[in-house]
Write an enzyme that holds these catalytic residues in place. Structure first.
Site, PDB file in Angstrom:
ATOM      1  CG  HIS A  81      -1.943  -1.016   1.278  1.00 29.12           C
ATOM      2  ND1 HIS A  81      -3.219  -0.838   0.791  1.00 29.12           N
ATOM      3  CD2 HIS A  81      -1.893  -2.271   1.759  1.00 29.12           C
ATOM      4  CE1 HIS A  81      -3.916  -1.949   0.980  1.00 29.12           C
ATOM      5  NE2 HIS A  81      -3.142  -2.840   1.562  1.00 29.12           N
TER       6      HIS A  81
ATOM      7  CE  LYS B 106      -7.111  13.693  -0.051  1.00 28.90           C
ATOM      8  NZ  LYS B 106      -7.061  12.478  -0.828  1.00 28.90           N
ATOM      9  NE  ARG B 107      -4.025  10.276   9.923  1.00 33.81           N
ATOM     10  CZ  ARG B 107      -3.641   9.342  10.804  1.00 33.81           C
ATOM     11  NH1 ARG B 107      -4.403   8.294  11.018  1.00 33.81           N
ATOM     12  NH2 ARG B 107      -2.524   9.478  11.468  1.00 33.81           N
TER      13      ARG B 107
ATOM     14  CE  LYS C 225      -2.957  10.958   2.903  1.00 34.42           C
ATOM     15  NZ  LYS C 225      -3.631   9.987   2.015  1.00 34.42           N
TER      16      LYS C 225
ATOM     17  CB  THR D 230     -10.396   4.385  -0.976  1.00 31.45           C
ATOM     18  OG1 THR D 230      -9.885   4.743   0.311  1.00 31.45           O
ATOM     19  CG2 THR D 230      -9.671   3.152  -1.481  1.00 31.45           C
TER      20      THR D 230
ATOM     21  CE  LYS E  31     -14.222   5.458   1.114  1.00 33.65           C
ATOM     22  NZ  LYS E  31     -13.279   5.549   2.234  1.00 33.65           N
TER      23      LYS E  31
END
Ligand code: 26Q
Length: 821
Positions: A365, A556-557, A562, A664, A668
């Protein structure tokens, strides 16, 4: 002989039968009179009544399923984020409406009861949620499956925001009782730790090894059932709690050491006490390795017990079980299965290795070097002395194979070795997982390609067939049917219910993109979700958000890769534009952020503070707050996610190309009709190809371009020199526009961007801003925006975890899904 003892109790899907059972549970299990019961009592009573209905199916089918001679899937994962169970069970059993009216008749509001549940936060983020979606899909595809993991007493911390900073609170998810789990102390197993090994020759003259542990702890299993949508089949999530073994207590008591015995109990129980947050700083911690080994050993012993109980031999273990490793966290399973087969069951090494290598498969991952697990050999020797020997033996045999294939290539041997010899000698868990598995997979196309090219390059050269791609997916039952009931109802109204079990049927929405009546309804549904979410924002952030504005969401985290700070730079740019030109015409936007930072990750925590300071300034400035608003939603988790995704217009998926394995959340948002602004990273690439380039806002450097400028020697200052607006934005930050009390507050962030910018935030700024401008323009054309919103949902079918699981079943596990039940 089968006895249908429970047929007449706790069954039936009418409001009346539910009501009867709920009242019985309130009375007999909660010991509460209806008028004196708390909301929690009511919730628990309803939960027990619903669980009983699931148990009926589970008892009737699971045993049969596992007895069949095909393979059962064992998913080994250190993390699970199943989200709240009650709502999910009600939609999957098809009794949401009945439950609502049953509760109403009893004077209870179902939504209040649903709100009582404390979600199990037994994971950090994507990887844990993926595991939960997979259990959901395996139930729906009738693939017999047990998801093994750890029953952490404290899951991921609860996040509060104080003065703009993240504050962590311990998560006490078990404090009000957990009606979904069933404890099975009778199936407890013992797990050894520490000590030393000794050699001996057995009665038949064979050389054997015995592990003499320093301590033994007990693993107690707790089952939670994961239902499919109107199916009889179910997945079992089996989580282990660590306890002191009775035998040890007794020994200590007999020697009169009462306090010693109690101490032993406390020490043993720490193993499943707390979930580690994923941060570099925690790599290499002994308790973490103990946790990993603990749940892996419990799970493999459980499988061996099931195998023997069914009257099958261990030689056929791999034909009855496919064991999937969710990242390297459970990869010690490879050495543990070898130990169980060879040491404890007297099997020959070669035979045991054969079985082991046909049992395991491994999902990677991450490509981030700091997240690749390695354990110092010294620590291994201390905690798992026998496993270290086994790993050395696996390595010696493996490297001799490598030397045969590639003679005189010691450099290659060094790169492939399971042991890192540079610096502190360590065990490379990704290498152990790859050597001990028959298949390895990445989680999106680009991620898998990069695995082959970089992290696992030498393994790919050795075994070109071994690495395969299986793009992640999400369960549409939770992420649309449950979380967005209005959109679900609208979709079902026009295309029927087929999409709930077959996500490809969402495509039937496509012809409707020209139907203005349908578009109007679609817009109304989205608007209602936004109004509802605005209520949540008001309650939790004290901010009034206008549902007519563009809801631009990044949830998200918090992590530098990111790039939440890239998003913030865009907000500052807009702020400066409006300040400079009050007539600046722009589609009004509400920027919404949510996510937790690892407690020890100071840069991520500073980014949270930055978001909140920018929010404070903008929300309180009448010059701009008609056009811009910013909200940071605290405590992002599954429950909060279920509220956010339906309300989003725009999904921010802006990681540095090559860093996000899949993502992911991106799926969504798409499923719920948001448009995406994204880089060519992770599954964004598949999203773009499914929805069509013309419907996806793509920006930024591609993986190859990032690699190229890295090689050339990236200079962040060049980006500033070529973009005057970026310069203004950074100057504004440096001046302290957003930190009036401490001009240097954001210095560490600025310095990092100016000196290193390892995640190419400045390099991508210009393109990002330009792309956002296109989005603002498009939002003014509501008709076109709605058309694209519908297309996003209609073309999201590929991203169902049902599709991912079908691929695992076909390419890796070699099991047949069925939809018979
Ligand atoms: C490791 C060692 C010590 C302590 C903690 C950890 C640890 C724990 C959790 C390391 C990593 C994780 C979780 C990683 C994760 O969630 N990865 C995400 O997996 C998703 C599902 O495949 C992807 O979509 C995301 O791209 C990926 O970031």
């Amino acid at each position: 002989m089968k006895q249908n003892t429970s047929k007449f109790h706790f069954t039936g899907n009418t409001a009346n039968s539910l009501k009867k059972d709920y009242l019985a549970c309130l009375h007999f299990l909660q010991g509460a009179l209806p008028q004196a019961a708390t909301s929690n009592d009511h919730y628990l009573a309803l939960a027990f009544a619903v669980r009983a209905r699931m148990l009926q199916n589970w008892l009737e089918n699971t045993d049969d399923q596992l007895s069949r001679n095909n393979r059962a899937v064992c998913y080994l994962s250190a993390e699970y984020l199943p989200g709240s169970h009650l709502g999910n069970a009600l939609v999957n059993l098809g009794i949401m409406d009945q439950a609502r009216s049953a509760m109403k008749e009893c004077g209870q509001d179902l939504d209040v009861l649903l709100g009582q549940e404390q979600e199990p936060g037994l994971g950090n983020g994507g990887l844990g949620r993926l595991a939960a979606c997979f259990l959901d899909s395996m139930a729906n595809l009738n693939i017999p499956c047990i998801g093994y993991g750890i029953r952490y007493e404290f899951g991921i911390f609860d996040q509060e925001i104080k003065d703009g900073w993240q504050v962590e609170k311990t998560d006490k998810w078990l404090s009000n009782g957990n009606p979904w789990e069933i404890c099975h102390p009778g199936s407890s197993v013992e797990v050894k730790l520490g000590g030393y090994t000794r050699n001996y020759t057995d009665a038949s003259g064979h050389y054997r090894v015995q592990w003499v542990p320093e301590r033994i702890i007990c693993g107690v299993p707790y089952n939670t059932l994961i239902p499919g949508y109107k199916t009889l089949a179910m997945s079992t999530m089996r989580l282990w709690k660590a306890e002191a073994c009775e035998s040890f207590d007794v020994q200590a008591f007999n020697t009169g050491d009462y306090l010693g015995a109690v101490h032993e109990k406390i020490v043993s129980e720490t193993i499943s006490k707390i979930l580690y947050p994923n941060e570099g700083g925690h790599l290499g911690k002994k308790l973490r390795l103990a946790q990993q080994f603990f749940f892996v050993s419990c799970s493999l012993q459980d499988l061996i017990r099931i195998q023997l109980l069914r009257g099958r031999g261990l030689e056929t273990f791999h034909t009855n079980f496919a064991v999937q490793l969710n990242d390297t966290h459970p990869s010690i399973a490879i050495a543990e299965l070898m130990r169980l087969l060879v040491d404890e069951n007297g099997m020959e090494w070669e035979k045991a290795w054969d079985i082991t290598r046909q049992t395991f498969s491994y999902t990677n991952h991450t490509l981030l070097p700091e997240a690749l697990e390695i354990w110092p050999v010294a620590l291994f020797a201390d905690l798992l002395p026998r496993h270290l020997e086994i790993i050395y033996e696996i390595n010696a045999r493996f490297l001799s194979e490598v030397r045969q294939r590639f003679p005189h290539d010691e450099e290659r041997v060094r790169r492939l070795s399971l042991i890192e010899e540079n610096g502190e000698r360590s065990v490379r868990m990704a290498h152990l997982a790859t050597v001990g598995s028959y298949a390895v997979n990445g989680v999106s196309r680009v991620h898998t390609a990069l695995l082959k090219k970089n992290v696992l390059k030498d393994f790919h050269a050795l075994w070109p067939e071994k690495i395969v791609n299986i793009t992640n997916g999400i369960a549409q039952r939770r992420w649309l049917l449950l979380s967005n009931p209005r959109l679900s109802a609208l979709i079902t109204e026009v295309i029927g219910k087929g999409w709930i079990r077959n996500s490809e049927e969402l495509r039937k929405l496509e012809p409707l993109v020209g139907d203005s009546e349908f578009k109007k309804k679609w817009r109304e549904v989205k608007n209602k979700a936004k109004v509802e979410f605005a209520g949540y924002v008001r309650k939790h952030c004290g901010l009034i958000a206008d549902s007519a504005t563009l809801f631009d969401v990044q949830a998200k985290r918090i992590h530098e890769y990111k790039r939440q700070h890239l998003n913030v730079l865009h907000i500052i740019a807009l702020y400066l534009r409006i300040k400079q030109n009050p007539a600046y015409d722009i589609a009004p936007r509400t920027f919404i952020f949510a996510g937790k930072a690892a407690p020890g990750y100071s840069m991520a925590k500073l980014i949270i503070k930055l978001i909140n300071e920018v929010a404070f300034k903008i929300n309180n400035d009448p010059d701009v707050n008609e056009k811009l608003k910013v909200a940071f939603i605290p405590d992002f988790n599954i429950t909060v996610g279920q509220r956010i995704y339906p309300a989003a217009d725009l999904s921010e998926q802006i990681s540095t190309a090559g860093k996000e394995a899949s993502g992911t959340g991106n799926m969504k948002f798409m499923l719920n009709g948001a448009l995406t602004i994204g880089t060519m990273d992770g599954a964004n690439i598949e999203i773009q190809s499914e929805v069509g380039v013309e419907n996806f806002f793509c920006f930024g450097l591609k993986v190859t371009e990032v690699e190229k400028i890295k090689k050339q020697g990236y200079q962040p200052r060049d980006s500033i020199n070529s973009c005057p607006e970026l310069n203004l934005v950074l100057e504004s930050l440096a001046r302290g526009d957003f930190s009036p009390d401490d001009k240097n507050l954001f210095r560490p962030l600025l310095d990092d961007l100016l000196e290193r910018d390892s995640f190419f935030v400045l390099a991508d700024f210009d393109d990002y801003i330009a792309c956002q401008e296109k989005i603002s323009k498009l939002f003014l054309n509501q008709d076109e925006w709605t058309r694209r919103s519908i297309l996003n949902t209609a073309r999201s079918g590929f991203f169902s975890s049902d599709r991912s699981i079908r691929e695992y079943a076909e390419k890796i596990w070699k099991v047949k899904p069925s939809t018979d039940l």
